[in-house]
Scaffold this motif. Structure first.
Motif, PDB file in Angstrom:
ATOM      1  N   LEU A 105       0.836  -1.194   0.000  1.00 23.02           N
ATOM      2  CA  LEU A 105       0.000   0.000   0.000  1.00 23.02           C
ATOM      3  C   LEU A 105       0.871   1.243   0.000  1.00 23.02           C
ATOM      4  O   LEU A 105       1.920   1.277   0.662  1.00 23.02           O
ATOM      5  N   ALA A 106       0.426   2.243  -0.726  1.00 18.50           N
ATOM      6  CA  ALA A 106       1.021   3.561  -0.548  1.00 18.50           C
ATOM      7  C   ALA A 106       0.593   4.090   0.812  1.00 18.50           C
ATOM      8  O   ALA A 106      -0.453   3.703   1.346  1.00 18.50           O
ATOM      9  N   ASP A 107       1.379   4.964   1.406  1.00 21.15           N
ATOM     10  CA  ASP A 107       1.020   5.547   2.700  1.00 21.15           C
ATOM     11  C   ASP A 107      -0.067   6.591   2.454  1.00 21.15           C
ATOM     12  O   ASP A 107       0.185   7.807   2.484  1.00 21.15           O
ATOM     13  N   ASN A 108      -1.271   6.095   2.187  1.00 22.89           N
ATOM     14  CA  ASN A 108      -2.390   6.979   1.860  1.00 22.89           C
ATOM     15  C   ASN A 108      -2.729   7.913   3.013  1.00 22.89           C
ATOM     16  O   ASN A 108      -2.938   9.110   2.823  1.00 22.89           O
ATOM     17  N   ARG A 109      -2.784   7.357   4.225  1.00 25.67           N
ATOM     18  CA  ARG A 109      -3.168   8.171   5.375  1.00 25.67           C
ATOM     19  C   ARG A 109      -2.147   9.281   5.629  1.00 25.67           C
ATOM     20  O   ARG A 109      -2.517  10.453   5.783  1.00 25.67           O
ATOM     21  N   GLY A 110      -0.879   8.879   5.648  1.00 29.65           N
ATOM     22  CA  GLY A 110       0.159   9.866   5.948  1.00 29.65           C
ATOM     23  C   GLY A 110       0.238  10.962   4.894  1.00 29.65           C
ATOM     24  O   GLY A 110       0.416  12.143   5.225  1.00 29.65           O
TER      25      GLY A 110
END
Length: 608
Positions: A105-110
């Motif tokens: 996963l890409a660090d979507n949240r960050g």
């Protein structure tokens, strides 16, 4: 070289998102001595992955060649991954958590949290989020959005969260329309994708709103357009190539857990930061010019491909000669042997190849064995070539699977790559070919019905008249050419109908037709006029009296007993003969003469 082969299952096998990930996987695979096959799960010709929905893809394509699978977002249902794992294939999901598979996963949240923090630093507090919430990664970005607000003491307002419905410009335009109806009650918007952001900015600008003066906007992905649009788009950079590299590492050395690829916020003009201008230089200019030329070449290929596959020509598209119009270097086509069952390892036959091996054509294999292993050996992996597989399916019929070798196309929007275009046009060409063949078959049936007796299949009056006319013309041109007309009437046929029924009478007529046909030459004609009357045209008589020999043979054969529904039936036959010659070549006249001769013969031909 390790000899490992990994499959990448993707809605499309190209484009600035899917293509970039596939290219990253390929780069890592080449470095490790591995190879990959890109498998499209959407039907060819699909406009977009979002609008098409989750593909109903269940076939074990290439499984017998594979050492593992990488599943890109929106490619298939979790049940497919579960089935692959039961079959012993490691599965890694990208951009989503799928059936407890290892995930990248890409660090979507960050990334989104950083974007929100940056906008708050510009003084924004009424911030909206817009994204296609059907996707796992877009929901993660929403979580990062909320976390960014809470970290600064701002309570997220559910009324400021908008589902864009897709990841494209159209989704952003829809969200802009919703905001405009409410008087744009926000000062900033974080979009789940750059294309949503581009659509939003364009629609707001057309309504008189300035970005960022009236509304600040941030996106996610950092596609090429973000740098060059006006204002330039502030966005979260998602390194798709690094996502691909990480996905290869996870499938090559399987272990549980999730790997996160770092993201970073890129400040540009749309968030309110001072513009940094466009990068300028000869190298960049030449690179951009190369991209323009590449897109022009792609457009030309698609134009020529459409003409070749859909134009009015007689070449069979299954032979794959049309692939020479494309940038694809080799390929083969497999069509289902029977009605394909999506969930099964259905058998197909290779019906065409292009710059591969001719001996593949005609060979049958399971879809798990397709494409033939030798196709992988033809791909120059170091030069960027991989094997692609795309379904050949239309709204009318599921035809089979096309495999071809080419390079990943990252510059085109998803779904505009040559493999998707080729699969769609090929399915349409095959549909059209099947339709034309069906029309021709129907036309032939109609022609046969117009010229033949429906019960016996013999020529009817119309076809007989044409055959008689042609015989008359030949006799008129060549005096030595002679022909005879025999008119037959069954004696006792009515008694059969009355005693055994009309069905028995029909059986008798069919058997009479069979016996007559068996007695005559191919050049002769047997026709049914109707009821129990038949006409025989003996064309090209050589020996004098030949017509009498045939007449006697017919009389003997037709008077032999018939067995119908367990009953023995006997009928007689009256035969009248008319012979051309001495200027008598008129078909109608000869028919009348034969008819008169037949009635003169009736007292002799009564049934026994």
């Amino acid at each position: 070289m390790s000899g490992r082969t990994f499959g990448i299952l993707s809605p499309f096998v190209g484009g600035d998102y899917y293509g970039a990930i596939i290219a990253g996987v390929h780069e890592a695979a080449v470095a490790a001595g591995d190879r990959i096959v890109g498998i499209q799960t959407l039907d060819p010709g699909s406009y977009s992955a979002d609008r098409s929905g989750l593909p109903d893809f269940r076939r074990p394509v290439s499984w017998q060649h594979l050492d593992g699978l990488i599943v890109l977002p929106g490619a298939l249902h979790a049940s497919y991954a579960k089935g692959a794992r039961r079959a012993g294939l490691p599965v890694v999901s990208v951009g989503q958590v799928l059936d407890e598979c290892p995930a990248v996963l890409a660090d979507n949240r960050g990334g989104v949290r950083d974007a929100v923090e940056h906008l708050i630093g510009h003084g924004h507090e009424r911030i909206a989020y817009a994204g296609h919430l059907a996707h796992f990664d877009l929901r993660e970005r929403l979580e990062g959005f909320r976390a960014g607000l809470l970290a600064h003491g701002l309570e997220p307002d559910p009324a400021l969260v908008f589902d864009s419905g897709d990841n494209h410009e159209s989704g952003g335009e829809m969200v802009a329309d919703l905001l405009l109806r409410r008087g744009v009650p926000v000062s900033a918007v974080v979009c789940g994708t750059d294309r949503n952001a581009i659509g939003l900015i364009g629609r707001l600008a057309s309504a008189g709103y300035r970005v960022p003066a009236d509304v600040a906007v941030a996106g996610f992905d950092d596609i090429v357009d973000a740098t060059y649009m006006r204002p330039s788009l502030s966005t979260v950079r998602q390194p798709a190539d690094l996502v691909g590299v990480t996905a290869h590492a996870r499938v090559a050395s399987p272990e549980e857990g999730t790997s996160y690829v770092p993201t970073s916020f890129v400040r540009r003009s749309s968030c309110g930061c001072p513009g940094i201008g466009l990068p300028v230089g000869e190298e960049l200019t030449r690179s951009l010019f190369g991209e323009v030329r590449y897109l022009q070449d792609t457009l030309n290929v698609q134009h020529e491909l459409g003409i070749d596959l859909l134009g009015a020509h007689e070449r069979d598209p299954r032979a794959l000669a049309w692939l020479q119009r494309t940038t694809l270097t080799a390929g083969c086509l497999g069509l289902w042997n029977h009605a394909a069952v999506p969930a099964r390892d259905t058998e197909l036959t290779v019906v065409g190849e292009y710059r591969a091996r001719q001996d593949w054509v005609g060979s049958s294999m399971r879809v798990s064995q397709f494409p033939p292993a030798g196709l992988f050996d033809l791909a120059d992996a170091a030069a960027g070539e991989i094997v692609f597989v795309v379904p050949v399916r239309s709204g009318l019929r599921d035809w089979g699977v096309l495999a071809a070798i080419g390079k990943v196309q990252q510059s085109t929007p998803a779904g505009r790559e040559i493999m998707n275009h080729s699969g769609a046009l090929l399915a349409t060409a095959l549909d059209r070919g099947a339709m034309v063949a069906a029309l021709r078959e129907q036309e032939q049936k109609l022609r046969d019905a117009a010229l033949h007796d429906p019960l016996t299949g013999l020529p009817n009056r119309v076809l007989l008249a044409d055959r008689l006319e042609q015989a008359g013309l030949r006799a008129a041109r060549r005096p030595e050419h002679r022909f005879a007309v025999l008119l037959l009437d069954l004696n006792g046929f009515k008694a059969v109908n009355d005693s055994l029924g009309h069905a028995a009478g029909d059986v008798l007529l069919i058997e009479v037709a069979r016996r007559l046909t068996g007695l005559l030459r191919e050049s002769d004609t047997v026709a049914r006029l109707g009821g129990d009357e038949f006409v025989v045209l003996l064309d090209g008589l050589v020996e004098p009296g030949a017509e009498r020999v045939v007449r006697d043979a017919i009389a003997t054969r037709l008077c032999e007993p018939y067995r119908i529904d367990g009953e023995v039936v006997e009928v007689g036959v009256s035969i009248g003969v008319a012979l051309s010659g001495d200027g008598s070549t008129d078909p109608d006249r000869l028919l009348r003469e034969a008819d008169a001769a037949m009635y003169r013969a009736k007292p002799v031909g009564r049934p026994r």
